[in-house]
Scaffold this active site. Structure first.
Site, PDB file in Angstrom:
ATOM      1  N   ASN A  31      17.923  28.178   6.045  1.00 32.11           N
ATOM      2  CA  ASN A  31      19.313  28.199   5.601  1.00 32.11           C
ATOM      3  C   ASN A  31      19.326  28.219   4.072  1.00 32.11           C
ATOM      4  OD1 ASN A  31      21.946  27.346   4.759  1.00 32.11           O
ATOM      5  ND2 ASN A  31      22.318  26.513   6.799  1.00 32.11           N
ATOM      6  N   HIS A  50      19.866  20.224  11.531  1.00 33.74           N
ATOM      7  CA  HIS A  50      20.572  19.242  10.696  1.00 33.74           C
ATOM      8  C   HIS A  50      19.675  18.042  10.435  1.00 33.74           C
ATOM      9  CE1 HIS A  50      23.808  17.157   8.642  1.00 33.74           C
ATOM     10  NE2 HIS A  50      24.512  18.267   8.739  1.00 33.74           N
ATOM     11  N   GLU A 102      26.482  30.962  10.773  1.00 36.09           N
ATOM     12  CA  GLU A 102      27.133  29.829  11.420  1.00 36.09           C
ATOM     13  C   GLU A 102      28.437  29.497  10.700  1.00 36.09           C
ATOM     14  OE1 GLU A 102      24.908  25.994   9.366  1.00 36.09           O
ATOM     15  OE2 GLU A 102      24.045  26.848  11.189  1.00 36.09           O
ATOM     16  N   GLY A 160      17.763  23.865   5.994  1.00 32.24           N
ATOM     17  CA  GLY A 160      18.144  24.268   4.654  1.00 32.24           C
ATOM     18  C   GLY A 160      17.928  23.181   3.622  1.00 32.24           C
ATOM     19  N   HIS A 161      18.697  22.105   3.706  1.00 33.38           N
ATOM     20  CA  HIS A 161      18.722  21.105   2.637  1.00 33.38           C
ATOM     21  C   HIS A 161      17.336  20.533   2.343  1.00 33.38           C
ATOM     22  CE1 HIS A 161      20.569  18.101   0.014  1.00 33.38           C
ATOM     23  NE2 HIS A 161      19.751  17.222   0.561  1.00 33.38           N
ATOM     24  N   HIS A 201      25.906  29.861   6.116  1.00 37.29           N
ATOM     25  CA  HIS A 201      27.117  29.213   6.620  1.00 37.29           C
ATOM     26  C   HIS A 201      28.232  29.458   5.612  1.00 37.29           C
ATOM     27  CE1 HIS A 201      29.030  25.451   8.664  1.00 37.29           C
ATOM     28  NE2 HIS A 201      29.955  26.247   8.202  1.00 37.29           N
TER      29      HIS A 201
END
Length: 237
Positions: A7, A189, A70, A212-213, A43
């Site tokens: 992501n 997540h 998303e 992602g993060h 996203h």
């Protein structure tokens, strides 16, 4: 092997902080692919605070791996997805004001709405994944809505990882429900190099993780190429 979709929202956040095109979102996405990522996730939100709609349309013809878009299915999002035709759309129940996703769909309550969406996206040749909590009933109703996959919201797993066996138990139950319903299985997540391998060992039939993060944070220290390599290694059974 479970696929890794990177992501790139956080990269867009850095770019948008100063304007211009540094870092270059398109280059980062293509670099992730060349370093071994199996897909790219974006996203786009209505306020375009990170990924912009124009980024989404620019990415599609360049990517050679799976493209996952998303977001919350408001009209502008639906129009974008049906125009771009990514490999997969992941439907999340976020309000426009949310900083990040914090729960899955109530698929029972929203069955009619999600069924309409799944039908529309399937007619456009787009695989549909519905973001759900680790709740077998929510998984079952996602299947009734016509989804191809569910994505398990894994923040509770990450938060409880100090006791990994307890943390993963509801996710194994939800994953078994998905397999029983014939659904593909994604997860995402707060997955990281700390907790990812244990999840995949416990649920080896996960099709894809979207990260992602944590991945972008790790890349600040390890470099993007080494980070992608380590996440791929963590996905080995």
């Amino acid at each position: 092997m479970t696929k890794l979709s990177v992501n790139i929202n956080k990269v867009a956040t850095i770019r948008n902080a100063r304007g211009g095109n540094n870092p270059d979102i398109l280059k980062v996405a293509l670099d992730c692919e060349s370093f071994g990522a199996d897909g790219i996730t974006v996203h786009p939100r209505p306020d375009e605070r990170h990924i912009r709609y124009s980024d989404v349309t620019a990415l599609k013809p360049l990517l050679t791996t799976e493209f996952n878009i998303e977001g919350y299915p408001q009209k502008s999002f639906i129009d974008l997805v049906t125009s771009v035709k990514p490999t997969q759309v992941t439907l999340v129940p976020d309000s426009p004001e949310q900083i990040t996703s914090n729960s899955g769909w109530d698929t029972k309550k929203n069955l009619e709405f999600l069924t309409e969406l799944s039908t529309e996206f399937r007619s456009n040749g787009i695989r549909t994944s519905i973001f759900v909590d680790a709740n077998p009933e929510m998984v079952e109703y996602a299947a009734k809505a016509g989804a191809d996959r569910v994505e398990l919201y894994t923040e509770p797993y990450a938060s409880a990882f100090a006791n990994p066996e307890e943390a993963v138990r509801p996710f194994v139950e939800a994953a078994m429900a998905a397999r029983k319903c014939g659904l593909g299985l994604n997860a995402g997540h707060d997955l990281s190099l700390v907790n990812l391998h244990y999840l995949i060992q416990s649920i080896p039939w996960v099709d894809e993780v979207s990260i992602g993060h944590a991945l972008i944070c790790d890349a600040l220290y390890l470099g993007l190429e080494e980070t992608v390599r380590q996440y791929k290694q963590a996905l080995e059974k």
